[in-house]
Scaffold this motif. Structure first.
Motif, PDB file in Angstrom:
ATOM      1  N   ALA A  76       0.839  -1.198   0.000  1.00  0.00           N
ATOM      2  CA  ALA A  76       0.000   0.000   0.000  1.00  0.00           C
ATOM      3  C   ALA A  76       0.875   1.250   0.000  1.00  0.00           C
ATOM      4  N   GLU A  77       0.404   2.278  -0.649  1.00  0.00           N
ATOM      5  CA  GLU A  77       1.132   3.550  -0.753  1.00  0.00           C
ATOM      6  C   GLU A  77       1.544   4.079   0.625  1.00  0.00           C
ATOM      7  N   THR A  78       0.665   3.952   1.597  1.00  0.00           N
ATOM      8  CA  THR A  78       0.953   4.469   2.946  1.00  0.00           C
ATOM      9  C   THR A  78       2.039   3.672   3.662  1.00  0.00           C
ATOM     10  N   GLU A  79       2.275   2.426   3.237  1.00  0.00           N
ATOM     11  CA  GLU A  79       3.283   1.578   3.874  1.00  0.00           C
ATOM     12  C   GLU A  79       4.646   1.637   3.189  1.00  0.00           C
ATOM     13  N   ARG A  80       4.715   2.271   2.040  1.00  0.00           N
ATOM     14  CA  ARG A  80       5.953   2.257   1.252  1.00  0.00           C
ATOM     15  C   ARG A  80       7.143   2.911   1.958  1.00  0.00           C
ATOM     16  N   ALA A  82       7.907   2.817   5.082  1.00  0.00           N
ATOM     17  CA  ALA A  82       8.405   1.823   6.034  1.00  0.00           C
ATOM     18  C   ALA A  82       9.156   0.705   5.303  1.00  0.00           C
ATOM     19  N   TYR A  83       8.673   0.307   4.149  1.00  0.00           N
ATOM     20  CA  TYR A  83       9.349  -0.728   3.368  1.00  0.00           C
ATOM     21  C   TYR A  83      10.680  -0.220   2.838  1.00  0.00           C
ATOM     22  N   LEU A  84      10.723   1.031   2.394  1.00  0.00           N
ATOM     23  CA  LEU A  84      11.982   1.601   1.926  1.00  0.00           C
ATOM     24  C   LEU A  84      13.008   1.655   3.054  1.00  0.00           C
ATOM     25  N   LYS A  85      12.548   2.007   4.253  1.00  0.00           N
ATOM     26  CA  LYS A  85      13.447   2.043   5.408  1.00  0.00           C
ATOM     27  C   LYS A  85      13.965   0.639   5.724  1.00  0.00           C
TER      28      LYS A  85
END
Length: 102
Positions: A76-80, A82-85
């Motif tokens: 989801a766009e809002t979770e991206r 956190a995934y990048l981190k």
């Protein structure tokens, strides 16, 4: 206020616009929570805490950049962010590495 453009980044060398892959020195063992990660070079054991993060990491090889792998895994766009981190941390630890483009 810091003038360092890399301040707060887990790995200043991590570029989500570049091509990455899971390191050949890493083994992933799928688990119900995500995966166990073992790095044969450092002998470090770590975890991927969600199946979706496992999908991103294993999909890196198939996509031109990190953003495409994240999108393909349905993050989801809002979770991206956190995934990048998380991926920056995986790059800093050697779990994932930049892949040459041909």
């Amino acid at each position: 206020m810091s003038t360092d453009p890399t301040a707060g980044r887990a790995d200043p060398g991590f570029d989500p616009g570049a091509a990455y892959r899971c390191s050949p020195q890493v083994s992933l063992r799928p688990e119900s929570f995500g995966a166990l990660v073992y790095h044969f070079g450092t002998r470090k054991l770590s975890f991927l805490k969600t199946p979706q993060l496992v999908d991103v990491v294993t999909g890196l090889e198939k996509h031109p950049d990190v953003h495409a792998a994240i999108e393909a895994a349905g993050v989801a766009e809002t979770e991206r962010p956190a995934y990048l981190k998380a991926l920056a941390g995986l790059a800093a630890s050697g779990t994932i590495e930049a892949r040459p483009t041909t």
